[in-house]
Write a protein that holds these residues in place. Structure first.
Motif, PDB file in Angstrom:
ATOM      1  N   ASP A 105     -51.217   4.131 -30.634  1.00  0.00           N
ATOM      2  CA  ASP A 105     -52.858   4.291 -30.103  1.00  0.00           C
ATOM      3  C   ASP A 105     -53.365   3.414 -29.282  1.00  0.00           C
ATOM      4  OD1 ASP A 105     -52.825   2.793 -32.520  1.00  0.00           O
ATOM      5  OD2 ASP A 105     -54.835   3.105 -32.725  1.00  0.00           O
ATOM      6  N   LEU A 106     -52.367   2.188 -29.154  1.00  0.00           N
ATOM      7  CA  LEU A 106     -53.005   1.057 -28.645  1.00  0.00           C
ATOM      8  C   LEU A 106     -51.922   0.675 -27.501  1.00  0.00           C
ATOM      9  CD1 LEU A 106     -54.076  -1.494 -31.444  1.00  0.00           C
ATOM     10  CD2 LEU A 106     -55.382   0.195 -30.034  1.00  0.00           C
ATOM     11  N   LEU A 107     -50.563   1.103 -27.493  1.00  0.00           N
ATOM     12  CA  LEU A 107     -49.771   0.902 -26.576  1.00  0.00           C
ATOM     13  C   LEU A 107     -49.478   2.197 -25.461  1.00  0.00           C
ATOM     14  CD1 LEU A 107     -46.866  -0.615 -28.820  1.00  0.00           C
ATOM     15  CD2 LEU A 107     -48.586  -1.928 -27.235  1.00  0.00           C
ATOM     16  N   SER A 108     -49.293   1.864 -24.409  1.00  0.00           N
ATOM     17  CA  SER A 108     -48.635   3.084 -23.321  1.00  0.00           C
ATOM     18  C   SER A 108     -47.228   3.149 -23.660  1.00  0.00           C
ATOM     19  CB  SER A 108     -48.581   2.571 -21.968  1.00  0.00           C
ATOM     20  OG  SER A 108     -47.834   1.434 -21.869  1.00  0.00           O
ATOM     21  N   VAL A 109     -46.554   4.196 -23.468  1.00  0.00           N
ATOM     22  CA  VAL A 109     -45.432   4.682 -23.511  1.00  0.00           C
ATOM     23  C   VAL A 109     -44.545   3.706 -23.114  1.00  0.00           C
ATOM     24  CG1 VAL A 109     -43.533   6.227 -23.126  1.00  0.00           C
ATOM     25  CG2 VAL A 109     -45.901   6.808 -23.972  1.00  0.00           C
ATOM     26  N   GLU A 110     -44.736   2.975 -21.828  1.00  0.00           N
ATOM     27  CA  GLU A 110     -43.810   2.118 -21.129  1.00  0.00           C
ATOM     28  C   GLU A 110     -43.747   0.772 -22.088  1.00  0.00           C
ATOM     29  OE1 GLU A 110     -46.230   3.804 -19.763  1.00  0.00           O
ATOM     30  OE2 GLU A 110     -44.995   5.287 -18.714  1.00  0.00           O
ATOM     31  N   GLU A 111     -45.161   0.359 -22.675  1.00  0.00           N
ATOM     32  CA  GLU A 111     -45.106  -0.810 -23.368  1.00  0.00           C
ATOM     33  C   GLU A 111     -44.199  -0.645 -24.924  1.00  0.00           C
ATOM     34  OE1 GLU A 111     -49.590  -2.780 -22.228  1.00  0.00           O
ATOM     35  OE2 GLU A 111     -49.355  -0.941 -23.602  1.00  0.00           O
ATOM     36  N   ALA A 112     -44.388   0.414 -25.411  1.00  0.00           N
ATOM     37  CA  ALA A 112     -43.538   0.588 -26.744  1.00  0.00           C
ATOM     38  C   ALA A 112     -42.149   0.687 -26.320  1.00  0.00           C
ATOM     39  CB  ALA A 112     -44.126   2.086 -26.929  1.00  0.00           C
ATOM     40  N   VAL A 113     -41.661   1.323 -25.139  1.00  0.00           N
ATOM     41  CA  VAL A 113     -40.199   1.290 -24.766  1.00  0.00           C
ATOM     42  C   VAL A 113     -39.775  -0.312 -24.537  1.00  0.00           C
ATOM     43  CG1 VAL A 113     -38.769   1.816 -22.930  1.00  0.00           C
ATOM     44  CG2 VAL A 113     -40.201   3.649 -23.828  1.00  0.00           C
ATOM     45  N   GLY A 114     -40.748  -1.005 -23.764  1.00  0.00           N
ATOM     46  CA  GLY A 114     -40.272  -2.068 -23.509  1.00  0.00           C
ATOM     47  C   GLY A 114     -40.225  -3.102 -25.135  1.00  0.00           C
ATOM     48  N   GLN A 115     -41.056  -3.005 -25.866  1.00  0.00           N
ATOM     49  CA  GLN A 115     -40.716  -3.619 -27.259  1.00  0.00           C
ATOM     50  C   GLN A 115     -39.632  -3.302 -27.790  1.00  0.00           C
ATOM     51  OE1 GLN A 115     -44.047  -3.683 -30.041  1.00  0.00           O
ATOM     52  NE2 GLN A 115     -45.571  -3.833 -28.333  1.00  0.00           N
ATOM     53  N   VAL A 116     -38.949  -1.944 -27.628  1.00  0.00           N
ATOM     54  CA  VAL A 116     -37.678  -1.475 -28.524  1.00  0.00           C
ATOM     55  C   VAL A 116     -36.624  -2.372 -27.587  1.00  0.00           C
ATOM     56  CG1 VAL A 116     -36.242   0.253 -28.977  1.00  0.00           C
ATOM     57  CG2 VAL A 116     -38.781   0.582 -29.368  1.00  0.00           C
ATOM     58  N   ILE A 117     -36.471  -2.003 -26.517  1.00  0.00           N
ATOM     59  CA  ILE A 117     -35.508  -2.733 -25.551  1.00  0.00           C
ATOM     60  C   ILE A 117     -35.455  -4.273 -25.827  1.00  0.00           C
ATOM     61  CG2 ILE A 117     -34.776  -3.251 -23.312  1.00  0.00           C
ATOM     62  CD1 ILE A 117     -34.500  -0.101 -23.930  1.00  0.00           C
ATOM     63  N   ALA A 118     -36.369  -4.777 -25.887  1.00  0.00           N
ATOM     64  CA  ALA A 118     -36.558  -6.271 -26.150  1.00  0.00           C
ATOM     65  C   ALA A 118     -35.865  -6.610 -27.446  1.00  0.00           C
ATOM     66  CB  ALA A 118     -37.941  -6.922 -26.018  1.00  0.00           C
ATOM     67  N   TYR A 119     -36.225  -5.779 -28.390  1.00  0.00           N
ATOM     68  CA  TYR A 119     -35.500  -6.123 -29.734  1.00  0.00           C
ATOM     69  C   TYR A 119     -34.033  -5.844 -29.737  1.00  0.00           C
ATOM     70  CZ  TYR A 119     -34.760  -5.487 -34.712  1.00  0.00           C
ATOM     71  OH  TYR A 119     -34.388  -5.759 -36.047  1.00  0.00           O
ATOM     72  N   LEU A 120     -33.520  -4.606 -29.081  1.00  0.00           N
ATOM     73  CA  LEU A 120     -32.272  -4.594 -29.044  1.00  0.00           C
ATOM     74  C   LEU A 120     -31.408  -5.654 -28.221  1.00  0.00           C
ATOM     75  CD1 LEU A 120     -32.324  -0.607 -27.947  1.00  0.00           C
ATOM     76  CD2 LEU A 120     -31.746  -1.823 -30.315  1.00  0.00           C
ATOM     77  N   ARG A 121     -32.129  -6.399 -27.126  1.00  0.00           N
ATOM     78  CA  ARG A 121     -31.509  -7.607 -26.604  1.00  0.00           C
ATOM     79  C   ARG A 121     -31.576  -8.639 -27.449  1.00  0.00           C
ATOM     80  NH1 ARG A 121     -30.695  -6.328 -21.263  1.00  0.00           N
ATOM     81  NH2 ARG A 121     -32.017  -4.835 -20.235  1.00  0.00           N
ATOM     82  N   GLU A 122     -32.680  -8.773 -28.240  1.00  0.00           N
ATOM     83  CA  GLU A 122     -32.683  -9.877 -29.195  1.00  0.00           C
ATOM     84  C   GLU A 122     -31.528  -9.950 -30.211  1.00  0.00           C
ATOM     85  OE1 GLU A 122     -35.450 -11.353 -32.693  1.00  0.00           O
ATOM     86  OE2 GLU A 122     -36.422 -10.297 -30.981  1.00  0.00           O
TER      87      GLU A 122
END
Length: 199
Positions: A178-195
């Motif tokens: 409810d606070l994140l855009s879809v693009e922001e949510a995707v960015g968080q997931v991709i960042a986690y996978l890279r980490e």
């Protein structure tokens, strides 16, 4: 149902690590869980699209789609929901063994069911993604008019109305949709996978 005792596990020549090595990346299951209308399927598909763009072998397992085929014999009783999740967990495990990054989108309301699925995987292969969204917002979205039908009593055992949703206690990723855009949510997931060096 009686389980057959005349079966033996057959080891394959090509291993999971062989497939990962050929692919040039790891494999795992991103298990998106949350209320109906929270944005699970939208975000899971967007993550999958980004993975595809990055050259990652990926696949999406979506709750509604699975119920059109593999699990079309199941209803929405607590027993059937548990069996639904058990089957999906086994399928997701096969995909991880094949070297893919899997995104799944299932309400999967019961914590014990999700924990059982987690136990199928090796450490780091099961990534629980809690798509956290207030039920009021989910009801406002209600793209399939499911909440409205549940409120009218036309749908029984609907999660969040007359059946509980048990939020994850320690998810690997939490997305406030409810606070994140879809693009922001995707960015968080991709960042986690890279980490985590998945790719």
């Amino acid at each position: 149902m009686t389980q057959s005792t005349n079966i033996t596990w057959h080891e394959t020549t090509i291993t999971k690590n062989d497939r990962r090595s050929q692919n040039g990346h790891g494999s795992c299951t991103l298990w998106f869980t949350g209320l109906s209308g929270s944005g699970k399927s939208t975000i899971a598909n967007a993550v999958s699209n980004e993975l595809f763009r990055l050259g990652i072998n990926e696949y999406v397992l979506d709750g509604d789609n699975i119920r059109h085929g593999l699990n079309k014999d199941l209803g929405f009783s607590e027993h059937d929901r548990t069996e639904n999740i058990r089957r999906i967990g086994e399928v997701a495990k096969l995909f991880v063994d094949s070297g893919k990054v899997i995104t799944t989108a299932f309400i999967s309301p019961f914590r014990s069911d999700r924990d059982q699925v987690r136990e199928l995987f090796e450490e780091g292969e099961f990534i629980e993604v809690f798509v956290d969204c207030p039920i009021e917002v989910c009801e406002q979205r209600d793209p399939k008019q499911l909440y409205a039908k549940a409120r009218r009593g036309e749908i029984k055992d609907f999660t969040g109305i007359d059946s509980p949703y048990e939020a994850p206690e320690k998810p690997e990723i939490t997305l406030r949709s409810d606070l994140l855009s879809v693009e922001e949510a995707v960015g968080q997931v991709i960042a986690y996978l890279r980490e985590k060096n998945i790719f």
